[in-house]
Design an enzyme around this catalytic site. Structure first.
Site, mmCIF file in Angstrom:
data_model
loop_
_atom_site.group_PDB
_atom_site.id
_atom_site.type_symbol
_atom_site.label_atom_id
_atom_site.label_comp_id
_atom_site.label_asym_id
_atom_site.label_seq_id
_atom_site.Cartn_x
_atom_site.Cartn_y
_atom_site.Cartn_z
ATOM 1 C CG ASP A 331 -41.637 -3.348 67.826
ATOM 2 O OD1 ASP A 331 -42.023 -4.246 67.074
ATOM 3 O OD2 ASP A 331 -42.157 -2.218 67.877
ATOM 4 C CG ASP A 391 -48.779 -0.660 66.059
ATOM 5 O OD1 ASP A 391 -48.368 -1.790 66.368
ATOM 6 O OD2 ASP A 391 -48.031 0.293 65.833
#
Ligand code: GLA
Length: 570
Positions: A331, A391
């Site tokens: 990430d 997200d």
């Protein structure tokens, strides 16, 4: 004379505009160093792109990139908004004003605005749904950035005092070429060269990930229980094999007021107390016929602020291989502290090579929110999948916006071994109806998306199991041809459309008839529009689990609001 005066006036109004363009930094003292010492400085980088008296840009903090929007310049005074539009829906907006004097820019948060959600896209439903979910890392990062700015300002020049309004941030203009290196130097990468596939993920990965439901509450016990439930519920046998631990397994944070380093004296990455023995956990998960995944990132810190892999890539890959890890989600988050945008492919490839050097089969999942045309280079960097958006949240607006609006056009990048990732499933987390979760499952399957469930499998009700375990729909996602589906038609107002999607299969075509409107609607598909030339093809309804007759050249059906009829046509 008048003309000269107005010229001078115009020039003096434009001069600050030109000065604003470029890179600025605001440095805060780091918190939580050893023995009460401050930690390493936290660098916030602002990039302003000026067009006349308007500007946009980015605010890059160690944890998050925010868009700078609606910027305007009036002499030496500026105003703008920050938005996390790429990550959550509706976006979170904060308002700033600023004063520009030479190479110093003073920014002030306009109080009372920082919690506003803007864009006019949100409905009461979405706000309520979001409020019931644990705060997203983006929101938390924005809150933290605002709080940190306020705190730094209080401690510094012209501070507003404890409990008062946040004091201004004072930014210095810097040379953009040196900005990133100054923050955290690294050896230059060799020129980027594609690497061949690792031979994994021939179909989109399936499994479970801890983040959507548990965020920071995941621990060894819950992962073991989840593995048990995945095996006993039938999920494993349906193909959900990877049990992936997301962020917060790492060390490198403040515990009881004291900084706990993220690595031992030899640089080995440490787990925190929630995961006492990662190797034993991997052994347990493997004993259930499942595989174990883990999470890190190319920057110094993860999105939740824990230790990440910067400067330790090979060492971390070896550690994970030793533990028995089978999947890595990597990430970006604080990658901006170290790397420039153009270095994304190389920073990811560095870890891909490190994983391969271990000799263990480890699926490599890129997570940098779809920035920088990741589909163009994700596979060449060694990725098996890459996130395409910010997200997902457990609500209709988020899921449908990501799935319907942000994936079309990316199909050319997907295929066996390399997949677009519209983020993990929210099915079973409570923010959508069964009808909406069926649409989520169907759309992700048409998109050949990874199917990573994100709910509490231990307490899964039957109606959620029926959705996640629909073998006929899973077969669409897992079809060996590995072709990502595309939209065939779309009618109606934006956000409320009726849409037909098709996904060519090794044998036949999958067709999704989707209704994004607020009422039941009749949808029709002609076989010739989805590439079926045979008259009277075999048609199967994959949610009703029945064959459809009398559909020689086309099929019409009523589809409920937010629902889907999913067909397999051969
Ligand atoms: C980012 C990712 C999420 C999750 C969190 C963990 O926001 O996009 O999927 O991994 O970080 O901190």
């Amino acid at each position: 004379m008048f003309r000269l005066a107005s010229c001078v006036l115009l020039l003096s109004a434009l001069a600050p505009a030109a000065d604003l363009a470029g890179t600025w930094q605001f440095e805060q003292a780091g918190r939580g160093g050893r023995g009460g010492q401050p930690g390493p400085p936290i660098v916030n980088t602002f990039i302003f792109k000026v067009d006349g008296t308007k500007f946009t840009g980015s605010w890059i903090s160690p944890q998050q990139v925010l868009d700078i929007v609606n910027g305007s310049i009036n002499g030496g005074e500026i105003a703008f908004q920050t938005s996390d539009d790429h990550s959550t829906i509706p976006p979170r907006i904060a308002n700033y004003t600023g004063t520009l004097e030479g190479d110093q820019l003073t920014l002030t948060l306009v109080m009372g605005q920082q919690a506003a959600r803007g864009g006019g896209r949100g409905t009461q439903t979405s706000l309520t749904a979001q409020a019931t979910r644990s705060t997203s890392p983006e929101q938390a990062a924005l809150d933290e950035a605002i709080a940190a700015a306020a705190q730094a300002g209080r401690g510094g020049r012209g501070g507003g005092g404890r409990g008062g309004a946040p004091a201004p941030m004072i930014l210095k203009k810097i040379n953009s070429a040196t900005a990133f290196k100054a923050a955290n130097p690294h050896a230059p990468f060799p020129p980027f060269k594609p690497i061949p596939p690792n031979g994994l993920a021939k179909t989109p990965p399936m499994g479970w990930n801890s983040w959507n439901k548990f965020a920071g509450r995941v621990d060894d016990k819950s992962v073991r229980e989840m593995a048990d439930a995945i095996a006993s519920s039938g999920m494993r046998d349906a193909g959900y094999i990877y049990v992936n631990i997301d962020d917060t397994w790492e060390q490198g944070r403040i515990v009881d007021g004291a900084w706990v380093p993220g690595r031992d004296k030899d640089g080995n990455i440490l787990t925190n107390e929630k995961f006492p023995d990662m190797k034993a956990l991997a052994d347990y998960v493997h004993s259930k016929g499942l595989k174990l995944g883990i999470y890190s990132g190319p920057g110094p810190r993860t999105c939740a602020g824990y230790e990440a892999s910067y400067g330790h890539e090979e060492q971390d890959a070896r550690t994970w291989a030793k533990w028995g890890i089978d999947y890595l989600k990597y990430d970006w988050c604080s990658g901006n502290q170290v790397y420039q945008g153009s270095e994304h492919p190389s920073a990811y490839q560095k870890m891909a090579l490190a994983l391969r050097a271990t000799g263990r089969d480890i699926i490599f999942s890129l997570c940098q929110y779809g920035w920088l045309d990741v589909g163009e280079w994700g596979a060449n960097a060694g990725g098996n999948l890459w996130r395409t958006t910010g997200d997902i949240s457990d609500n209709w607006q988020s899921m449908s916006h990501i799935g319907f609006d942000q994936q079309a056009g990316r199909e050319k990048y997907a295929g066996p071994g390399h997949w677009n990732d519209p983020d993990m499933l929210e099915i079973g987390n409570g923010g959508m109806t069964a009808t909406e979760y069926r649409t989520h499952m169907s759309l992700w399957s048409v998109l050949a998306a990874p199917l990573l469930a994100g709910h509490d499998v231990r307490t899964m009700p039957d109606y959620i199991a029926d959705i996640l375990l629909n073998k006929e729909v899973i077969a669409i996602d897992q079809d060996p041809a590995g072709i990502q589906g595309t939209r065939v038609s779309q009618i109606g107002p934006e956000g409320y459309t009726l849409e037909v999607w098709k996904k060519p299969l090794a044998k036949g075509v999958a067709v999704g008839l989707f209704n994004r409107s607020l009422d039941t609607a009749r949808l029709t598909v002609k076989w010739s529009d989805v590439g079926i030339t045979a008259e009277n093809p075999k048609v199967r309804d994959l949610w009703a689990h029945r064959d459809i007759t009398n559909a020689a050249t086309e099929y019409s059906v009523n589809v409920p609001s937010h629902g889907v009829v999913m067909l397999r046509v051969e």
